[in-house]
Write an enzyme that holds these catalytic residues in place. Structure first.
Site, PDB file in Angstrom:
ATOM      1  N   HIS A 143      38.427  41.301  53.049  1.00 45.56           N
ATOM      2  CA  HIS A 143      39.624  40.639  52.556  1.00 45.56           C
ATOM      3  C   HIS A 143      40.866  41.505  52.770  1.00 45.56           C
ATOM      4  CE1 HIS A 143      41.642  37.774  49.807  1.00 45.56           C
ATOM      5  NE2 HIS A 143      42.368  38.821  49.462  1.00 45.56           N
ATOM      6  N   HIS A 172      42.379  30.663  48.696  1.00 44.54           N
ATOM      7  CA  HIS A 172      41.840  31.079  47.405  1.00 44.54           C
ATOM      8  C   HIS A 172      40.565  30.290  47.169  1.00 44.54           C
ATOM      9  CE1 HIS A 172      43.142  33.184  43.516  1.00 44.54           C
ATOM     10  NE2 HIS A 172      43.119  34.048  44.484  1.00 44.54           N
TER      11      HIS A 172
END
Lengths: 774, 277
Positions: free
Chosen positions: A74, A120
């Site tokens: 990430h 998300h």
């Protein structure tokens, strides 16, 4: 060895452990990685050991946690960087002003706009309301960190089928997820007062276990207020502003960098942050005010990895390091271990680098808004971060080591030919009217007003072309929206999405290209010249060669199209591991685009305007039915996915924009999902008018192909009857289809075949679905 | 007094989020608006930022979600004003100066007791409530309003009675309600006092239910004023339609350069102030 034997608590009044990675076997190292939630591979653990070996001391828990954050997929894009560098990073564009937390582009001589989209996904699959809300919170901070006022939110969403009644263990019903996610976006976006103007929602069984929640934001600012997410140098102090730090959102980045499993909810609930829009709203005011007054050197948002990422990144970006007093961080509750404070992803926080002499003035602004702001450290010249807690040195890492995460050239491979679907023609009913009505009611086509009307899409009063378009009360769809950011200028920003997961699944390269094509069409249809794009690449597990192949091909397609269309790509996001035991989600390259509108008073909407106006099709229709909604609905398999001819797309966009500028167009709609038939139906629905058309001029194709092919680069336009001959001179290749009709029926003839549908029936089919299913 | 000298206090706290367009509306018409945080009026700020409500000629409560609307919409903002500024506000209203509340601002005026304000300028307790919409949803949609005031309201003096305007709505709690046992009686009293300013109608100007009336509010009421006519609260947003190109359907044969329907609210108030002071 037992974990207990490998860790030793330092004799301090707070929890701090040293971890003996020197005497750990490979198996112990992996145990450490797993039990501390580091999610680091054995090779990476070896790298860590080598570093501390050279330092001649054991790492503390907070140091290991910090490295794990920085080296997560990430944060450091370790699997994607090589591919992005080849196809995206090398795209040059003279209008790019900055590439930071968000990309910043030239608007005019004095102003700039910022854009970014990110995912998300995993938090939203576990806790849809909080996951979606904090997704908005995060993307707004990215825009704010450039010094820009957020002006528009965009939310493309992807879920499993709404009518699903049962799901596997650990997976929530799509209906529940849709309601939760939409409520989260509504309650957060509406409260912070940023209009949610665009998005789209897509349904496919592959998203059942792992929904995708992509969040985009566009911001606006004066060019001389641009910030660069960096400290200026020694003499700056670090001010942490906004929400307090708690145990919510610990290990969010690690959780985002692994597949979801049956037990994800239980194990990772704590990874989902809690949003608080009423801390964020004044935080936006205060950050913009201190920037406007020139009091700060730089801002950076606290997102993935929390303090552990932001302190290192903002310091290193200015060529420096930092000393941090971690005990000064305001907490939500007592008893957090230092490592928890350091990696917590608690929301609504920003890091400000401020020259020492401005600190009081900055704190005064935050105090007026009752937003907590605290000096937590200072910038130093060495490129390293040192942390003390109650005076004890607990952390000292070189930024070069910390931020230069691993980079992988992972293997990729096209799927074996055996797994490629062989062609199967769809089983179509004879009655084309029935196909159109039933396709209009498909959740992927049907009106999204169920959600759009819950979002305040007009707050700030600058949304001059709105998401739902048409006669008041009739609400047809729009292609793009237009924001007019300045009171004293008619220049505008056209914003739109383009993505086709089904094309991408069947043909990743052309799927990537088609997504950019669609995005460009949507921008041009309202009257914008496509200018920049930001992409959110949602793919499966990159450690599986077939998934990485999909990613690589889609990125290649997006990058090539961006170059061909002269689009800047100043920001982007990669989300891997969208995968569960049930399989991966469809590969989903979401492209959010911004276009420049020279004069918003010339914008065009999709709804038909006046009877007797002629209607034309711009662009070539081909027999490219693969992965079309017609095939998906009626059992067609395989077939050719639409290709993109960038030259044709450019030419068609030029035609549409020139005709719009000259005031020839009364309505314009891009031809996308469902092909020509659905495009025409939607124009009737918004305008509450009919059509009398004959499409035999479209060439030697079957009636169904003419109606439902999803070939790229096409527009349907309604031309002002008075300007008909001007238009025909301008658009020599446009195919005349017929006229707008006062009689509220859509009639389409082709030889002996015919569509004949009442507009009211089409509106009902199109409008009811989501209200019924959600 | 000249329009450019008219000072407008656009009052805000955390979560107020329509202050920019409210400020712009007054600015566009040549007045002198200022965005003022409540703490600047109560004195909880550095001396240089201190402001006195008495220095302004118009007070405006913009829309938003003040303090998150977590208790009841507008309740927290109203409570903060009531505890610290009640005499100043009473003085402002009784002097005849205009007070405007849009959306959350209307909710604040009701919570504060400035509307409907039958017997006193600022009632001890709220006399009405802006309840959750019948649909249970946040409703962001274009709404038509019919002007019904007979001339008392200073914000609509330039709008002929019976005229229909389009102001967009965006709220979850716009359902104006009075105590159930006396509801119609109170509505009649509002009518007799000429306190009803706007009612929701459909595109043809007829009274209509959902969705033309997005909240299910009593007797289709979208906006009311106090008995003196200098305090107006309304749910829809006139500040969002200052220009025709902000209207939802302007691409349908309308001149984008024409003024928007909302302008009349602000210009009426400015004209009133400039004549009176």
């Amino acid at each position: 060895m037992d974990m207990a034997e490998l860790t030793r608590k330092r004799d301090l009044p707070f929890p701090l452990y040293e971890v003996d990675i020197f005497s750990a076997s490979d198996r112990d190292l992996m145990n450490i990685s797993a039990s501390m939630g580091l999610n680091l591979s054995l090779d990476e653990m070896h790298e860590v050991r080598k570093y501390f070996d050279a330092k001649g001391r054991l790492p503390t828990d907070i140091e290991l946690q910090s490295i794990a954050q920085a080296w997560s997929e990430h944060c450091c894009y370790k699997s994607s960087k090589v591919i992005l560098r080849e196809h995206i990073f090398t795209i040059k564009h003279p209008d790019v002003l900055a590439k930071g937390d968000a990309g910043v582009m030239v608007f005019d001589d004095e102003y700039a706009y910022a854009l970014r989209v990110e995912s998300h996904n995993h938090p939203s699959a576990i806790e849809p309301y909080g996951g979606a809300a904090t997704g908005i919170g995060g993307i707004v901070r990215d825009i704010l960190a450039m010094g820009a006022q957020p002006v528009a939110l965009v939310d493309p969403l992807f879920f499993g089928p709404l009518d699903l009644k049962e799901t596997p263990p650990g997976v929530k019903l799509p209906k529940y997820l849709v309601r939760g996610v939409v409520s989260g976006i509504r309650d957060y976006g509406n409260r912070i007062g940023i209009p949610t103007v665009a998005g789209g929602v897509f349904f496919d069984p592959s998203y059942t276990g792992n929904c995708l929640v992509n969040v985009g934001c566009v911001g606006f600012m004066r060019r001389d207020r641009l910030l660069n997410n960096a400290v200026k140098g020694v003499g700056d102090v670090l001010i942490l502003a906004g929400g307090r730090t708690g145990r919510d959102g610990i290990h969010g980045v690690n959780f985002a960098s692994a597949e979801l499993t049956e037990t994800s909810e239980e194990e990772s609930r704590g990874s989902v942050q809690l949003g608080d829009p009423i801390t964020k709203e004044p935080l936006i005011h205060a950050c913009l005010e201190v920037n406007e007054r020139g009091l700060i050197s730089g801002i950076k948002d606290l997102g993935g990895g929390g303090l552990s990422c932001v302190v290192g990144e903002i310091s290193l970006a200015g060529g420096c390091g930092a000393d941090v007093e971690l005990d000064r961080v305001p907490l939500k509750e007592e008893g957090l271990a230092p490592w928890e404070i350091w990696v917590s992803e608690s929301q609504e926080r920003m890091m400000l680098a401020t020259p020492e002499e401005n600190v009081d003035a900055v704190l005064e602004v935050f105090a007026l808004w009752d937003v907590t702001a605290t000096v937590i450290g200072r910038v130093v010249s060495d490129q390293r971060v040192r942390i003390t807690y109650d005076g004890e040195l607990i952390y000292e890492l070189d930024l070069d080591f910390l931020t230069k995460g691993p980079e992988y050239c992972r293997p990729w491979a096209p799927p074996s030919s055996a797994s490629k679907e062989s062609f199967l023609a769809p089983n179509l009913p004879e009655d084309v009217n029935a196909i159109i009505l039933s396709t209009l009611a498909d959740p992927n086509i049907a009106s999204k007003e169920w959600m759009v009307l819950q979002y305040d899409h007009e707050v700030r009063a600058s949304t001059v072309v709105k998401p739902l378009q048409g006669k008041t009360g009739f609400r047809g769809p729009g292609d793009g929206v237009v924001i007019k950011p300045l009171m004293d200028s008619y220049r505008g920003l056209a914003i739109a999405i383009g993505v086709n997961p089904w094309f991408t699944s069947q043909d990743p390269y052309n799927g990537g290209r088609s997504s950019v094509d669609e995005m460009c069409r949507n921008i041009a249809a309202v009257g914008g010249r496509p200018h920049s794009l930001t992409d959110c690449m949602n793919f499966g597990n990159p450690e599986k060669p077939e998934r990485l192949y999909e990613f690589r091909e889609a990125v290649r397609g997006v990058g090539e199209m961006a170059r061909a269309m002269n689009l800047a790509v100043p920001s982007g996001n990669v989300s891997f591991y969208n995968e569960t035991a049930l399989g991966p989600t469809l590969p989903t390259p979401t492209c959010m685009g911004v276009g420049i509108v020279e004069d918003i008073r010339k914008c065009v909407t999709t709804d038909l305007k006046r009877a007797q106006n002629p209607v034309y099709l711009i662009g070539e229709t081909k027999d490219e039915m693969g992965a079309s909604i017609l095939y998906r609905r009626y059992g067609g398999k395989g077939g050719k996915v639409p290709e993109v001819d960038a030259t044709a797309l450019s030419r068609n966009i030029d035609t549409v924009l020139a005709a719009g500028q000259a005031g020839m167009l009364r309505s314009c709609h891009d031809c996308a999902d469902g092909g020509l038939a659905i495009t025409l139906a939607e124009m009737c629905i918004g305008g509450d008018l009919g059509l009398q058309l004959d499409i035999s001029g479209m060439g030697d194709l079957s009636f169904e192909t003419k109606l439902f092919s999803e070939s790229n680069s096409r527009f349907v336009v309604e031309v002002d009857a008075v300007k008909r001959s001007d238009f025909e001179r301008l658009a020599k290749d446009a195919i005349y289809l017929g006229v707008v009709d006062q009689d509220k029926r859509m009639v389409i003839r082709d030889g002996h075949r015919k569509v004949d549908l009442k507009v009211a029936a089409m509106r009902k089919a199109w409008s009811d679905t989501l209200w019924r299913l959600v | 007094m000249n329009i450019q000298d008219i000072r407008v206090c656009v009052l805000r706290i955390e979560g107020t989020n329509c202050e920019e367009e409210a400020y712009n509306a007054f600015k566009l018409l040549g007045a002198d608006p200022e965005k003022v945080h409540l703490k600047q009026l109560t004195g909880d700020c550095p001396p240089s930022m201190r402001r006195d409500l008495d220095d302004y000629q118009i007070l405006m409560f913009p829309g938003g979600f003040s303090a998150g609307d977590y208790v009841r919409a507008g309740a927290i903002f109203a409570a903060r004003i009531k505890s610290r500024l009640a005499p100043d506000v009473e003085n402002f209203v009784s002097s005849g100066r205009p007070v405007l509340g849009i959306c959350n601002g209307f909710q604040i005026l009701v919570e504060l007791g400035l509307l409907p304000s039958f017997d006193e300028i600022l009632s001890e307790e709220p006399q009405a409530a802006l309840y959750t919409n019948d649909s249970g949803r946040f409703e962001c949609r274009p709404t038509y309003l019919k002007h019904e005031n007979h001339g008392k309201c200073v914000f609509t003096s330039q709008l002929p009675r019976g005229e229909v305007v389009l102001f967009p709505s965006a709220h979850a709690e716009g359902n104006l309600r009075f105590p159930t046992d006396r509801e119609m009686e109170i509505v009649r009293r509002l009518e007799e006092n000429d306190q009803i300013v706007f009612r929701y109608v459909d595109a043809d100007g007829n009274y209509a239910g959902y969705p033309w009336c997005p909240s299910g509010t009593v007797a289709n009421i979208g906006g009311i004023c106090n008995p003196e006519g200098n305090v107006l609260g309304l749910m829809p947003h006139p500040e969002r339609v200052m220009f025709r190109y902000q209207h939802p359907d302007w691409t349908r044969d309308q001149d984008p350069n024409a003024p928007g329907d909302g302008r009349v609210i602000f210009s009426s108030a400015l004209e009133y102030v400039s004549r009176r002071y």
